[in-house]
Design a protein around this motif. Structure first.
Motif, short mmCIF file in Angstrom:
data_model
loop_
_atom_site.label_atom_id
_atom_site.label_comp_id
_atom_site.label_asym_id
_atom_site.label_seq_id
_atom_site.Cartn_x
_atom_site.Cartn_y
_atom_site.Cartn_z
N GLY A 227 -2.55 -2.60 -1.44
CA GLY A 227 -1.91 -1.30 -1.30
C GLY A 227 -2.60 -0.48 -0.23
O GLY A 227 -3.11 -1.02 0.76
N LYS A 228 -2.63 0.84 -0.45
CA LYS A 228 -3.21 1.76 0.52
C LYS A 228 -4.37 2.51 -0.12
O LYS A 228 -4.22 3.08 -1.21
CB LYS A 228 -2.15 2.74 1.01
CG LYS A 228 -2.62 3.66 2.10
CD LYS A 228 -1.49 4.55 2.59
CE LYS A 228 -1.96 5.46 3.69
NZ LYS A 228 -0.91 6.35 4.17
N VAL A 229 -5.51 2.54 0.57
CA VAL A 229 -6.70 3.25 0.08
C VAL A 229 -7.18 4.19 1.17
O VAL A 229 -7.33 3.79 2.32
CB VAL A 229 -7.83 2.28 -0.31
CG1 VAL A 229 -9.09 3.03 -0.68
CG2 VAL A 229 -7.40 1.38 -1.45
N GLU A 230 -7.43 5.44 0.79
CA GLU A 230 -8.05 6.43 1.68
C GLU A 230 -9.29 6.94 0.97
O GLU A 230 -9.18 7.52 -0.10
CB GLU A 230 -7.09 7.59 1.96
CG GLU A 230 -5.86 7.20 2.75
CD GLU A 230 -4.95 8.39 3.00
OE1 GLU A 230 -5.45 9.53 3.06
OE2 GLU A 230 -3.74 8.16 3.12
N GLY B 121 -5.63 -7.49 1.92
CA GLY B 121 -4.51 -8.41 2.11
C GLY B 121 -3.62 -8.00 3.27
O GLY B 121 -3.78 -6.93 3.86
N LYS B 122 -2.62 -8.85 3.59
CA LYS B 122 -1.71 -8.59 4.72
C LYS B 122 -1.03 -7.24 4.61
O LYS B 122 -0.85 -6.55 5.60
CB LYS B 122 -0.65 -9.68 4.79
CG LYS B 122 -1.10 -10.94 5.44
CD LYS B 122 0.07 -11.90 5.59
CE LYS B 122 -0.40 -13.19 6.21
NZ LYS B 122 0.71 -14.14 6.40
N SER B 123 -0.63 -6.86 3.41
CA SER B 123 0.06 -5.57 3.23
C SER B 123 -0.91 -4.44 2.94
O SER B 123 -0.50 -3.30 2.76
CB SER B 123 1.08 -5.69 2.10
OG SER B 123 0.42 -5.98 0.88
N ILE C 237 -6.04 -3.54 -6.16
CA ILE C 237 -5.18 -2.40 -5.90
C ILE C 237 -3.89 -3.00 -5.35
O ILE C 237 -3.86 -3.56 -4.25
CB ILE C 237 -5.83 -1.41 -4.92
CG1 ILE C 237 -7.10 -0.85 -5.58
CG2 ILE C 237 -4.86 -0.30 -4.55
CD1 ILE C 237 -7.91 0.07 -4.74
N GLY C 238 -2.83 -2.92 -6.17
CA GLY C 238 -1.58 -3.61 -5.90
C GLY C 238 -0.81 -3.11 -4.69
O GLY C 238 -1.09 -2.06 -4.12
N LYS C 239 0.22 -3.89 -4.35
CA LYS C 239 1.02 -3.67 -3.14
C LYS C 239 1.66 -2.29 -3.06
O LYS C 239 1.68 -1.67 -2.02
CB LYS C 239 2.10 -4.75 -3.07
CG LYS C 239 2.77 -4.86 -1.74
CD LYS C 239 3.66 -6.08 -1.70
CE LYS C 239 4.22 -6.29 -0.31
NZ LYS C 239 5.02 -7.51 -0.21
N ASN C 240 2.19 -1.77 -4.13
CA ASN C 240 2.88 -0.47 -4.11
C ASN C 240 2.00 0.65 -4.66
O ASN C 240 2.51 1.64 -5.18
CB ASN C 240 4.18 -0.56 -4.90
CG ASN C 240 5.16 -1.52 -4.26
OD1 ASN C 240 5.31 -1.51 -3.04
ND2 ASN C 240 5.80 -2.35 -5.05
#
Length: 132
Positions: A38-41, A53-55, A18-21
């Motif tokens: 990226g962001k997962v909810e 990852g860091k981001s 799941i990529g950065k953006n």
């Protein structure tokens, strides 16, 4: 003479990224590994490894065999084997693990329960030492 062995298909674990953006909301079930930048909810359930990852940022529930966290996690984390927290990791919520590795600088603000093999101490008859 020799019994024939049935050939099993080799198990190929998929690598999911799941990529950065990228933002994802929902539940994921897989047998492969995950890398989240990226962001997962939601819920992630896998028999593989989860790497944040860091981001990366995950809020919700994660169930996996191993996890490496460099980013942020909040929620319920269940790791059947090893949880590794890197220096930049930030964890909050409830954590159930077997083994834990924490690098200096990691934030671990969670309720933690360690499961697995617990050695019982046997209270055999204790011998009293005599002094001369």
């Amino acid at each position: 003479m020799f019994s024939e062995k049935k050939d099993k298909e080799p198990q190929i674990l998929e690598r999911n990224i799941i990529g950065k953006n990228t933002s994802f909301v929902g539940d994921i079930t897989s047998e492969g590994d995950f890398r989240i930048d990226g962001k997962v909810e939601g819920t992630i359930k896998t028999i593989g490894r989860v790497v944040i990852g860091k981001s990366g940022s995950v809020s919700g529930k994660v169930e996996c065999n191993n996890a490496d966290i460099e980013g942020k996690f909040s929620g319920e984390l269940i790791v059947n084997n090893l949880l590794t927290l890197k220096t930049t990791a930030s964890i909050s919520g409830d954590v159930v693990i077997s083994k834990l590795s924490v690098e200096p600088g990691a934030e671990f603000n969670a309720t933690c329960a360690m499961k697995g093999s617990v050695k019982e101490l046997k209270n055999d008859q204790t011998k009293k030492e005599r002094t001369a």
